[in-house]
Design a protein around this motif. Structure first.
Motif, short mmCIF file in Angstrom:
data_model
loop_
_atom_site.label_atom_id
_atom_site.label_comp_id
_atom_site.label_asym_id
_atom_site.label_seq_id
_atom_site.Cartn_x
_atom_site.Cartn_y
_atom_site.Cartn_z
N MET A 38 74.53 66.40 99.72
CA MET A 38 74.41 67.73 99.11
C MET A 38 75.76 68.22 98.59
O MET A 38 75.86 68.75 97.48
CB MET A 38 73.91 68.74 100.15
N GLN A 39 76.77 68.08 99.44
CA GLN A 39 78.08 68.57 99.03
C GLN A 39 78.59 67.86 97.79
O GLN A 39 79.08 68.48 96.84
CB GLN A 39 79.10 68.36 100.16
N ARG A 40 78.50 66.54 97.80
CA ARG A 40 79.03 65.79 96.66
C ARG A 40 78.24 66.07 95.39
O ARG A 40 78.81 66.15 94.29
CB ARG A 40 79.01 64.30 96.96
N ARG A 41 76.92 66.26 95.57
CA ARG A 41 76.10 66.56 94.40
C ARG A 41 76.53 67.88 93.80
O ARG A 41 76.68 68.03 92.59
CB ARG A 41 74.63 66.60 94.82
N MET A 42 76.77 68.85 94.66
CA MET A 42 77.18 70.16 94.17
C MET A 42 78.56 70.09 93.51
O MET A 42 78.80 70.70 92.47
CB MET A 42 77.16 71.18 95.32
N LEU A 43 79.47 69.33 94.12
CA LEU A 43 80.80 69.18 93.51
C LEU A 43 80.68 68.59 92.11
O LEU A 43 81.30 69.06 91.16
CB LEU A 43 81.69 68.28 94.37
#
Lengths: 406, 406, 406
Positions: free
Chosen positions: B359-364
């Motif tokens: 999730m975090q990397r996708r958002m970044l």
């Protein structure tokens, strides 16, 4: 032989305008996919002593690859790619278990062949763990040494045996050591900071023994070496042999037979005890990477024999000598390291005394080509009945005719 | 998500012939002009503690840029490009003055926004000095920290406020610290020698807390953490939240809410004191360059509270431990540094427990794209009335429904 | 002048989006075949003091080339390419003999001009040794210094003489030293870790003397230097001169003439004793490689003169100062090293006080072009009758009109 073209000297020999120099990459680059690297990988290589493989994971570097070495609680050795397949943390910080090793980050556990046994935080301990695999290499122990095979799995050969290490008497044993170099027996230098080829060139180079260790420097070996030998080199199916004959002052004829086996195995007779005998040791020159190597040696000794003597120059170990002392009494290390981390072979001017090096390099390049074209290099066996190597090296007196295949 | 393609394992899982590995450059390269670097630069970043900004120029390295940090004699902080615009001598050797800093070489003097005040050896003190400018970045102080904005000037946002740091009681104060990492609170490591992303991945990774710090190693946190939590992750407009619910032995239901805000801000509730409370700290993971980061943390504490406790493993600080001791009791540092200076994301096999990281990397990556296309990333505000952030992280008991926007 | 294009500042002078910076490679790269390297190689360069050339081989690095320096047992100096032409072992471990040096590996012996005298292990001592040559450079000794010529042999000039070093009185002698830098006379820094150009720029830069060493920092030179001089620069056929005139408080008019000769020779009058006199020293800035240099200086002194005084700042040698002390009292080293290992000339904004640097660099570039087009650069002589250089530098009082050619 396809050596880099010789450096063309200016008419006055001056250093101005000399062309750029470079190594023979074909013989010195050893990483995955390189010509020499792929040749090396077709053979079992000795990566550590059995005694060095413990329940504490160790970092090793072999043929340009960083790997993890350990022994599970059942006693089985494993050689794994270090970066955990989950998210890449090194298994150096892993915990060794009954059946393998568990990564410190999320506990994924692998056996010594990389099979994933458990993924603790995943549902059911990891529903897909059966198809998960930590990259691994096969290993086998023999003669107190751990050998690894890092080549294409479908071409994995049998691990060889050597006649000089078989059929030990009750008063005999095998010993092994790792690290060190040349004739100084100084094991302070575990990883030697130059290309494996600079040591391999030296192995058969008997003339330098006369100059470097005798006339030139202080006398480092036995007095018999002061006499210039009659040298003969010849190829064998698996390598190169050399015979050095000397007529000694007391009338004896002394022949010293040494052999080198493709790609990195040397069998040099005893330097300090030259009584009649087959060679008692075999040494592997193991490339760590393009500009470093280490060595593993197996010896056949009497159980009662004291530990090997470290050579001292004016009472000092090599590692204790200052730069100036090394200038005054240079040895193998100075000669070889002095060629640089990887020598510039394009600048060489090989002479008649370099015939052994020329033979060795020619054979290496031929075998590199065989491998590149999909064939099997010499010395690789797939049939266990062919696994025994008969060694011909030794110190011999009076007459000794060369009879066997290595 | 556009992660590097997964490493395809050989059928037998062997390490031979494995493809080359590489990082996710999009998320790890942070220099000027890089995708992640340009995202980071759209936000005010905490570059030092106010107490570290003195009349003695200091070298700092942030997002791959070497800069000079100082405070003029009037108390104004400045962050300048270090190479004097005249002939390039570093202002590290400059002399701080009433209104700025003067280069040691020819005395050119600049104020904290790089305006040239004087060129002593030039006629009239420098006829063109009004158009001369030492490259500079704007800075602002808040909460005991010096923030800098290193992005395009025309898109400079307001510096944010956080509700947990506002409206302090008379017995309360804000503290701040820099450097250190993970849960060991060991500040001996000011600059941490691996990519910011390896720490950022860890921030939300609650499973490793169970394995690395509890079951796997010695118990490093409070006993409540021995219980495996029920975890839920969800995105918010500005980041990712996670809720970890545990039913404790004494019957209480304990929910722990943590949040991460784009791009590098974490708000993790207290680990050692888990009484009911909103989170008391916010931590920035500040990339120093592609393979180093540091951290700046602000805490809300009682004035009477003692200094934070450094964690000891068997009585030793992390920095005092030997390699073997770290193998026996690995922590966050071993797990993260063990991935390498920049991890090879191409080799990852993310599992169900890695949902937060995904999730975090996708958002970044989504926000990187927004910036690349000329838009404003989430969390950036230009209206001072929108500068207040309401934080949701905390330790909560019985029932706690998640209501607010971060 | 073809300086790299000036850095274009943003309208607000901010550091965001500044273009990449780079050195002037034409003036700073000094290896074989580079523009500046080829210019340097057309002149005899001082590579060591005669006292440093002994029977013990020494490693030297000059203009990016690693070489071996030694003196044979007959007293003749030699400068050779270090890698033995046989198989590349460095002659650093060679044994110096009556007529040359013998490699430690196989004993090949060479004289000081690289002629091969013996190949011990070869039949007849080497049947082809007459055509074998170890790459070498010609050397000559003068003024207690060993000069080497590393350029094209067919363009080798005569080694120059300097009038200030000739016709010594019975109470006079020449001294020489190597290493050190700037005005601190601190010889702890044998090899200085930045480009030769950063020292060369400084040699004529008299304004920085006023700021760096006087007003700005503590007073480092004589009080007369507090007065701002009237400076005039002018080119000469072989370099650049500058005249600095000061009206002193006691009514005297004091003129200080310094000169710089293409490409790297400085003749600066005495800084500490400013009685009327021609300059007593000549200093060469010798590039070791692109980002290092050393210096060799020859002085004319009274035999009774004590050794040169090392400058102390608050009682400490430069090498004993801490970082903070250097920030408080920066000198030449801080100013020059502070530009980086090789300065980024693309970021310079040269001012009116930099006229000397502009002149010097323009002349260097013009001479680089001359050499590149096959011509002879200024100051190079082939006729021994033209070998004497008349130096004009000195401290002069009342009237002094500049009359001569350098």
């Amino acid at each position: 032989m396809s050596n880099p073209p010789q450096h063309k000297l200016r008419a006055d020999g001056g250093a101005y305008g000399r062309p750029p120099a470079h190594p023979d990459y074909e013989l010195t680059h050893v990483g995955p996919g390189t010509p020499c690297g792929e040749l090396m990988r077709r053979y079992w290589q000795p990566v550590a002593l059995s005694s060095e493989v413990t329940h504490r994971p160790a970092n090793v570097r072999i043929l340009g690859e960083d790997l993890i070495l350990f022994r599970d609680k059942k006693g089985r050795p494993g050689l794994l790619y270090p970066r955990c397949m989950h998210r890449g943390t090194t298994l150096f910080y892993g915990k060794v278990t009954e059946q393998g090793i568990a990564c410190c980050y999320h506990g994924w556990e692998f056996d010594v062949e990389g099979r994933c046994l458990l993924q603790p935080c995943e549902p059911s301990g990891g529903r897909n763990r059966e198809v998960a695999r930590q990259p691994w290499y096969p290993v086998e122990e023999r003669y107190g040494v751990l050998f690894a095979y890092m080549g294409p799995p479908e071409k994995k050969p049998v691990l060889l045996r050597y006649d000089i290490f078989e059929d030990l008497g009750s008063a005999e044993e095998l010993r092994s050591d790792s690290g060190g170099f040349g004739a100084t027996l100084d094991e302070s230098l575990k990883i030697v900071p130059y290309s494996w080829l600079q040591m391999n060139d030296n192995a058969m180079d008997r003339f330098h023994v006369h100059v470097l260790h005798s006339t030139f420097s202080i006398v480092q070996f036995v007095p018999e070496f002061e006499v210039m030998p009659m040298v003969d080199f010849f190829t064998t199916p698996n390598g190169v042999c050399y015979s050095a004959k000397r007529k000694l002052e007391d009338g004896r004829e002394y022949e010293r037979l040494s052999s080198w086996l493709v790609p990195n195995v040397t069998c040099i007779p005893n330097i300090f005890d030259i009584a009649e005998s087959k060679a008692i040791r075999i040494r592997w020159i193991l490339p760590v990477d393009d500009s470093h190597f280490t060595m593993v040696t197996v010896y056949r000794m009497a159980k009662s024999a004291p530990p090997l003597v470290k050579l001292r120059i004016k009472g000092k170990l090599w590692s204790e000598m200052t730069d100036e002392e090394r200038q005054d009494a240079p040895g193998d290390y100075e000669a070889q390291a002095g060629q640089g981390p990887i020598s510039f072979h394009s600048e060489e001017h090989l002479a008649s005394t370099d015939r052994d090096i020329i033979m060795q390099r020619r054979m290496l390049k031929a075998q590199i080509k065989v491998v590149a074209q999909g064939g099997d290099p010499v010395g690789v066996k797939f049939d266990p009945d062919e696994a025994l190597v008969t060694v011909s090296s030794g110190n011999f007196y009076k007459t000794h005719s060369f009879v066997n295949q290595t």
